[in-house]
Scaffold this active site. Structure first.
Site, mmCIF file in Angstrom:
data_model
loop_
_atom_site.group_PDB
_atom_site.id
_atom_site.type_symbol
_atom_site.label_atom_id
_atom_site.label_comp_id
_atom_site.label_asym_id
_atom_site.label_seq_id
_atom_site.Cartn_x
_atom_site.Cartn_y
_atom_site.Cartn_z
ATOM 1 N N SER A 123 6.978 0.078 11.193
ATOM 2 C CA SER A 123 8.284 -0.566 11.381
ATOM 3 C C SER A 123 8.086 -2.010 11.832
ATOM 4 O O SER A 123 8.853 -2.896 11.464
ATOM 5 C CB SER A 123 9.104 0.190 12.424
ATOM 6 O OG SER A 123 8.595 -0.012 13.730
ATOM 7 N N ASP A 170 -0.783 -3.633 6.857
ATOM 8 C CA ASP A 170 0.649 -3.299 6.890
ATOM 9 C C ASP A 170 1.498 -4.399 6.266
ATOM 10 O O ASP A 170 2.424 -4.145 5.500
ATOM 11 C CB ASP A 170 1.110 -3.082 8.342
ATOM 12 C CG ASP A 170 0.286 -2.038 9.056
ATOM 13 O OD1 ASP A 170 -0.524 -1.367 8.394
ATOM 14 O OD2 ASP A 170 0.450 -1.898 10.286
ATOM 15 N N TYR A 219 -7.138 2.235 20.360
ATOM 16 C CA TYR A 219 -7.282 1.404 19.169
ATOM 17 C C TYR A 219 -8.195 0.228 19.472
ATOM 18 O O TYR A 219 -9.121 -0.084 18.712
ATOM 19 C CB TYR A 219 -5.897 0.928 18.708
ATOM 20 C CG TYR A 219 -5.925 0.029 17.494
ATOM 21 C CD1 TYR A 219 -5.994 0.572 16.210
ATOM 22 C CD2 TYR A 219 -5.875 -1.353 17.612
ATOM 23 C CE1 TYR A 219 -6.015 -0.245 15.085
ATOM 24 C CE2 TYR A 219 -5.906 -2.179 16.501
ATOM 25 C CZ TYR A 219 -5.965 -1.617 15.244
ATOM 26 O OH TYR A 219 -5.979 -2.440 14.132
HETATM 27 P P1 ADP Z 1 5.148 1.036 14.154
HETATM 28 O O1 ADP Z 1 4.078 2.045 13.922
HETATM 29 O O2 ADP Z 1 6.484 1.580 13.771
HETATM 30 O O3 ADP Z 1 4.850 -0.297 13.558
HETATM 31 P P2 ADP Z 1 4.957 -0.453 16.619
HETATM 32 O O4 ADP Z 1 4.877 -0.011 18.033
HETATM 33 O O5 ADP Z 1 3.847 -1.268 16.050
HETATM 34 O O6 ADP Z 1 5.201 0.851 15.745
HETATM 35 O O7 ADP Z 1 6.272 -1.315 16.394
HETATM 36 C C1 ADP Z 1 7.511 -1.031 17.003
HETATM 37 C C2 ADP Z 1 8.043 -2.320 17.581
HETATM 38 O O8 ADP Z 1 8.417 -3.226 16.509
HETATM 39 C C3 ADP Z 1 9.310 -2.140 18.388
HETATM 40 O O9 ADP Z 1 9.050 -1.826 19.730
HETATM 41 C C4 ADP Z 1 9.974 -3.512 18.257
HETATM 42 O O10 ADP Z 1 9.352 -4.446 19.102
HETATM 43 C C5 ADP Z 1 9.644 -3.893 16.815
HETATM 44 N N1 ADP Z 1 10.676 -3.400 15.885
HETATM 45 C C6 ADP Z 1 10.450 -2.663 14.783
HETATM 46 N N2 ADP Z 1 11.612 -2.379 14.144
HETATM 47 C C7 ADP Z 1 12.591 -2.948 14.872
HETATM 48 C C8 ADP Z 1 14.013 -3.006 14.738
HETATM 49 N N3 ADP Z 1 14.650 -2.418 13.744
HETATM 50 N N4 ADP Z 1 14.719 -3.688 15.691
HETATM 51 C C9 ADP Z 1 14.081 -4.301 16.688
HETATM 52 N N5 ADP Z 1 12.743 -4.277 16.866
HETATM 53 C C10 ADP Z 1 11.994 -3.614 15.981
HETATM 54 MG MG MG Z 2 3.226 -1.545 14.075
#
Ligand code: ADP
Ligand code: MG
Length: 371
Positions: A123, A170, A219
């Site tokens: 995400s 990614d 990690y």
């Molecule tokens: P992932 O495996 O989903 O990448 P991460 O911990 O690397 O997990 O990323 C999640 C972080 O990315 C959230 O805590 C936020 O800081 C940011 N983020 C991702 N999507 C959103 C969103 N839709 N709105 C706000 N922040 C987001």
């Molecule tokens: Mg991430």
């Protein structure tokens, strides 16, 4: 762009089919972009202040896009958003855009995402890629629009500034994804090659129900272990090591064998050989569990259940320690296999796994207003 025009940037999350913990060692990986992603609806602000909301967080991020710098990350306007971490993501991305010399403008923006956060579907990369497109597009100059490898590198730099030492996979998957194709990434040259995925294959994703954080100590420790192996061998990255040299070092051995598996997997895709693909996935999981030690009992269980239910093979995807597994199955049976494995997993663990079937989707783009 006139002041009132809303635009929409969209960037997908990704599932890595194979090539785990290889990207930061200049290796190969083979993700697909998925149909889930982050949408940033935006328009230029009237002044230098960006005001950004997200449907995932209550707190609004307000930041002065002109003056932001790394030094100000902690002291920025809306303290609560910085505590949740998402304010820091925004500010880190702006710092990355500035550091790499990109022209940006302040935006008013609404962020919507259907990628589960913190699940290994990236995400954060989809968020940073879409937001980088918005900030640069809002600058509205002929040269400001950001795309391709530079878009991926800028989004990656945003993660690094934010304290997440991720590789380039990614962001490259999010930018270069194509329908019906996996993206073979050579992380040394940051070049990509599209590899068709036969339509007869379904990609099953099941979340273990366990959260993971990429920035966590495990990690970082794996990265340190790989760097130490390189130092011992006098090479810059484990891509250049051969199996004999790393036979006694399980961490390095995983990276070397995983790189080989990516290339064999690509050959099996080209030959449309699903049993070979499945075996390679299972080998990858064993290597991640036994050599690289990033699996958990839950991820092991999910992979076994998927194999029992009729998948060709399954492995943990993403950095490990929770998050998701990926499996390949015949497209016609994929949903039944996923449902069955998820049901049995829930019975065994009492965890509620999100699961879905996905196909290779298109990468980041601006959406027409009706999309
Ligand atoms: P992932 O495996 O989903 O990448 P991460 O911990 O690397 O997990 O990323 C999640 C972080 O990315 C959230 O805590 C936020 O800081 C940011 N983020 C991702 N999507 C959103 C969103 N839709 N709105 C706000 N922040 C987001
Ligand atoms: Mg991430």
């Amino acid at each position: 762009m006139t002041q009132q025009t809303w635009r929409t940037a969209w960037a997908p999350g990704r599932v890595n089919l194979i090539g785990e913990h290889t990207d930061y060692q200049d290796g190969w990986c083979l993700p697909i972009a998925i149909g889930r992603g982050t949408t940033v609806k935006f328009r230029p602000s009237q002044d230098a202040i960006s005001v950004i909301t997200s449907d995932r967080f209550h707190e609004v991020v307000r930041v002065n896009t002109d003056t932001v710098s790394r030094a100000q990350i902690r002291g920025a306007d809306s303290a609560a958003a910085y505590e949740t971490g998402w304010g820091s993501s925004v500010v880190s991305l702006i710092a990355a855009l500035r550091e790499r010399g990109h022209e940006i403008a302040a935006i008013e923006a609404h962020v919507h995402s259907d990628v589960p956060l913190g699940s290994g579907l990236s995400s954060s990369a989809s968020f940073m890629v879409a937001l980088a497109m918005a900030f640069t597009d809002a600058a509205d100059s002929p040269t400001s629009q950001l795309h391709g490898v530079e878009l991926a590198h800028t989004a990656q730099r945003g993660e690094h500034i934010n304290g997440v030492p991720c590789g380039i996979m990614d962001q490259m998957a999010s930018v270069f994804g194509q329908e019906h194709n996996a993206v073979l990434i050579d992380c040394r040259s940051a070049t990509t090659q599209l590899i068709p995925v036969p339509d007869s294959l379904g990609v099953v994703v099941i979340h273990s129900g366990l959260p993971r954080t990429l920035a966590d100590s495990q990690y970082a420790q794996r990265r340190i272990a790989c760097a130490a192996a390189c130092e011992r061998l006098g090479i810059s990255a484990l891509r250049d090591a051969n199996l004999d040299e790393v036979a006694d070092d399980p961490f390095a051995r995983h990276v070397v064998t995983e790189n080989r598996r990516v290339l064999t997997f690509v050959a099996a895709l080209r030959a449309n050989d699903p049993s070979a693909l499945g075996s390679i996935l299972n080998e990858s999981h064993r290597s991640l569990a036994d050599d690289f030690m990033v699996s958990t009992p839950e991820l092991d269980t999910l992979c076994s259940l998927l194999n029992d239910a009729g998948a060709y093979g399954a492995r943990l995807t993403g950095a490990g320690f929770g998050g998701c597994v990926v499996a390949l199955a015949d497209i016609e049976g994929a949903q039944v296999i996923a449902d069955e494995a998820a049901r049995r997993y829930q019975q065994l663990t009492k965890l509620q796994p999100l699961h879905f079937i996905t196909a290779a989707a298109a990468g980041a783009r601006f959406l027409a207003n009706r999309e």
